[in-house]
Scaffold this active site. Structure first.
Site, mmCIF file in Angstrom:
data_model
loop_
_atom_site.group_PDB
_atom_site.id
_atom_site.type_symbol
_atom_site.label_atom_id
_atom_site.label_comp_id
_atom_site.label_asym_id
_atom_site.label_seq_id
_atom_site.Cartn_x
_atom_site.Cartn_y
_atom_site.Cartn_z
ATOM 1 N N ARG A 272 0.700 -1.251 -0.038
ATOM 2 C CA ARG A 272 0.050 -0.136 0.135
ATOM 3 C C ARG A 272 0.828 1.349 0.114
ATOM 4 N NH1 ARG A 272 -2.989 -2.683 3.825
ATOM 5 N NH2 ARG A 272 -4.520 -3.908 3.020
ATOM 6 N N LYS B 211 2.439 11.462 -11.106
ATOM 7 C CA LYS B 211 1.655 10.592 -11.991
ATOM 8 C C LYS B 211 2.281 9.274 -12.369
ATOM 9 C CE LYS B 211 -1.392 13.713 -14.521
ATOM 10 N NZ LYS B 211 -1.859 13.938 -16.170
ATOM 11 N N GLU C 154 8.880 18.305 -25.329
ATOM 12 C CA GLU C 154 8.284 18.875 -24.217
ATOM 13 C C GLU C 154 8.930 20.017 -23.445
ATOM 14 O OE1 GLU C 154 5.709 17.351 -22.545
ATOM 15 O OE2 GLU C 154 5.554 15.572 -23.346
ATOM 16 N N LYS D 241 7.134 22.771 -14.860
ATOM 17 C CA LYS D 241 6.407 21.717 -14.202
ATOM 18 C C LYS D 241 6.145 21.676 -12.809
ATOM 19 C CE LYS D 241 4.799 16.873 -14.750
ATOM 20 N NZ LYS D 241 4.961 15.638 -15.281
ATOM 21 N N GLU E 41 -4.880 17.762 -11.353
ATOM 22 C CA GLU E 41 -5.368 18.252 -12.503
ATOM 23 C C GLU E 41 -6.724 18.742 -12.384
ATOM 24 O OE1 GLU E 41 -5.180 15.014 -15.573
ATOM 25 O OE2 GLU E 41 -3.462 16.133 -16.352
ATOM 26 N N ARG F 47 -3.277 22.261 -13.956
ATOM 27 C CA ARG F 47 -2.341 21.299 -14.297
ATOM 28 C C ARG F 47 -2.668 20.701 -15.834
ATOM 29 N NH1 ARG F 47 0.384 16.214 -11.036
ATOM 30 N NH2 ARG F 47 1.211 15.106 -12.661
ATOM 31 N N ASN G 214 -0.942 19.540 -20.698
ATOM 32 C CA ASN G 214 -1.347 18.844 -21.854
ATOM 33 C C ASN G 214 -1.500 19.361 -23.160
ATOM 34 O OD1 ASN G 214 -1.829 16.026 -20.302
ATOM 35 N ND2 ASN G 214 -3.479 17.308 -19.345
ATOM 36 N N HIS H 185 -1.113 17.143 -26.380
ATOM 37 C CA HIS H 185 -1.076 15.880 -25.738
ATOM 38 C C HIS H 185 -2.632 15.108 -26.078
ATOM 39 C CE1 HIS H 185 2.609 16.598 -23.766
ATOM 40 N NE2 HIS H 185 2.673 15.496 -23.410
ATOM 41 N N HIS I 158 -1.700 11.918 -28.066
ATOM 42 C CA HIS I 158 -2.104 10.618 -27.667
ATOM 43 C C HIS I 158 -2.894 9.774 -28.900
ATOM 44 C CE1 HIS I 158 -1.810 11.720 -23.351
ATOM 45 N NE2 HIS I 158 -0.598 11.513 -23.755
ATOM 46 N N HIS J 158 7.089 9.623 -28.362
ATOM 47 C CA HIS J 158 5.984 10.605 -27.634
ATOM 48 C C HIS J 158 6.263 11.870 -28.182
ATOM 49 C CE1 HIS J 158 3.269 11.914 -24.649
ATOM 50 N NE2 HIS J 158 4.169 12.626 -24.101
#
Lengths: 392, 392
Positions: A134, A156, A198, A240, A250, A254, A258, A261, A265, A278
């Site tokens: 956990r 993330k 990026e 960032k 987010e 935040r 993206n 993105h 994606h 990417h």
């Protein structure tokens, strides 16, 4: 922009975690000392155990140097957990296998993972740390530009499902991140270029000075001049870190991370994550976003042109052959969509971006078409030159 | 002790989550209305989608009633995600399969899971919610006594590894818990008795009145009188809610919930999780803890005897054949151990418990031997009576 000093330290401060990202040359050798200090001598005292998670390739390149830092200080030796390189291993089955190995090696709740590698390795290791018993602690030692400027911080973590990328995961921040810019020297040029997209994104959304540095110093950056790269990494990390510190989960700000993105994606998904890196997919996505912003009049023609020119200067962007309608359909699966509303990031001049919720399918399709047409052209030109024996 | 009203509502208030546990008869039919209210009409408006995670058996018993509550209000119908019953399905592979199904059915970040079932189903569903798209919401609808009094609240979710139980997981609290005591009527008597051991534990560690109710009203409780069961569930939930609210992450107080669990887990592991129910293993563990406390003089003989007598009144405890030394060795793998220190919970009179860190191997072994000897006797008596044709 941050002045280059020996090492730059940038803080991430969120409601759930407070940690530093350190950027500098030769840091890998210092990870043992840094980590032991963070754990108040716990490694040296044998209270905490450290596990090195990495791929055989990265282990070969940098594992020995990291380990020698432990050895020189007389710290207990590291236990290695090896993961084959590649996105296809970023799955729950890999996490499970590593967790079983950890139990076998006696890892407990006080054990610490060291994630040495690129974005895939970092996401996977962070998630392993998030769910082992956990939640245990981990530090990031990103070895690619993309991981250094983006994925290693912000908390993330996750793995892919068959149905899509990063669909299983957790928010779990590292205890610290050590970005050694020396590792960038061994990156393939295409990966360096893609990672820099990026950094361009960070400049567009929040740091005009960073953008202008990337715009004017493309030669120094692209040849990998250490000073130039350290500047770029540090400034990108700061963008960032600021954004994540202001909005951990987010909820709002935040989302600007993206930029490029949503379509990026979709392009990656449509091409099976094989054809483009990417950063290249994000670059195409950013070009589409600029196109939309220009049509909406939320950016001037001059700034739109500067953005596009800079993105392309860090190319060439590889092409792909996908229908625009398919790309639009794929954006509907984006995790950022909530209850049927689409959020989309648009640049608002250089150094500023905004999230819009009222983007129409028509606007998106039009921009996707422009990008898809150009990308198809690149693809076909490459096929033709290949067929005629000319190296593309 | 909480007076019995129509429904009892008990709040859990932790730094990361605030939610209510509602206890009453006939609640399953109200889950749709309650959930839609919690989501401010989001189900009705089609903004949020609800997924029912359950086993075919529980679905057969209670799924229809839960669904009819949705139907009667005109709420959109539920999508079912079925999991076969049994601890062997509490694995990452099951979580992955369910997550893929969710993507297939269009679940997004606003979707909500409903965990209808016992402890295994609840742990699994909570973990699925914890990691799907990095975390979505879920509500618990526990249908076993064990799940109602213990596992459905507190935020501990997870799955088993081959190397041990609950070794992969996350802290992820439900949005609400609805404990319908009507479901307890369909429980096999052995499961009811075993679940009541966790209620006895709650009484021993923090609620003398609950303990004394269980001590004096064993007949009413064991025959499943609805009023008696509702009292017991409500009081047990209150103990757990208070402890978890005071110490969410098991930094201190929360450890007292583990009374009987250190040896209990070892007994379960040594018997392959097949021979005894969780509550029975915990009961043996509590008897061992009382033995240690008595030897240490931290509890009076009179109170130790009352505790032991009450535990046995909710038996019979099934036996097992394991060496005491093996049990002690297995406790070393317990997740609660940090950096080599063993934490152990001892009762301090009825209604109070303490965590000790100085338990010696000799003390633990001595108590394990007493329990192992008795349990072996029970096992052998059962074999003999079986062999001679007498029903044990």
């Amino acid at each position: 922009m941050i002045p280059v000093t020996a090492n730059t330290v940038i803080g991430v401060r969120t409601p759930s975690a407070v940690y530093d990202v350190e950027i500098g040359k030769g840091l890998i050798n210092q990870v043992g000392a840094r980590l032991d200090a963070l754990l108040q001598g716990g490694l040296r005292a044998g209270k905490q155990r450290a596990f090195l998670v990495t791929s055989p390739e990265i282990d070969h390149l940098w594992g020995g140097l990291l380990e020698s830092g432990f050895h020189d200080l007389g710290l207990p030796s590291l236990t290695r957990l090896l993961v084959p390189a590649g996105e296809e291993h970023k799955r729950l089955a890999t996490v499970e296998r590593l967790a079983e190995e950890m139990v076998h090696h006696g890892a407990d709740r006080d054990s610490v993972l060291i994630a040495l590698g690129g974005g895939v390795l970092g996401d996977l290791t962070g998630f392993l740390a998030a769910i082992y018993m956990r939640g245990i602690r981990y530090v990031g030692v990103p070895t690619t530009l993309l991981a250094q400027v983006d994925s290693s911080l912000g908390g993330k973590t996750g793995v892919n499902l068959a149905a899509g990328k990063n669909l299983a995961g957790a928010f779990h921040h590292p205890l610290a991140v050590y970005a050694d810019t020396a590792t960038l020297a061994t990156l393939p040029p295409a990966e360096l270029r893609a990672g820099l997209q990026e950094a361009i994104k960070a400049g567009i959304i929040r740091d005009r000075t960073l953008f202008e540095f990337l715009e004017t110093e493309a030669d120094a950056v692209l040849t990998g001049t250490p000073e130039a790269l350290t500047r770029v990494v540090a400034a990108s990390v700061r963008v960032k870190a600021e954004v994540v510190s202001a909005d951990e989960r987010e909820g709002g700000l935040r989302m600007i991370l993206n930029l490029g993105h949503t379509l990026g994606h979709a392009i990656e998904a449509a091409t099976g994550y094989q054809q483009l890196l990417h950063g290249e997919a994000v670059a195409w996505g950013m070009i589409a976003a600029v196109t939309i912003a220009l049509r909406r009049g939320t950016i001037t023609t001059a700034e739109a042109e500067r953005i596009e020119r800079t993105i392309r200067a860090y190319g060439p962007l590889r092409g792909f052959t996908v229908e625009a309608a398919q790309l639009v359909a794929l954006t509907a699966r984006d995790k950022k969509n909530r209850s049927g509303t689409r959020s989309f990031v648009l640049p608002v001049g250089i150094g500023d971006a905004a999230v819009v919720k009222d983007l129409t399918d028509a606007e998106l399709l039009q921009a996707a078409q422009a990008v898809a047409t150009e990308a198809r052209g690149v693809s076909e030109a490459r096929r033709v030159s290949k067929a005629s024996g000319v190296t593309a």
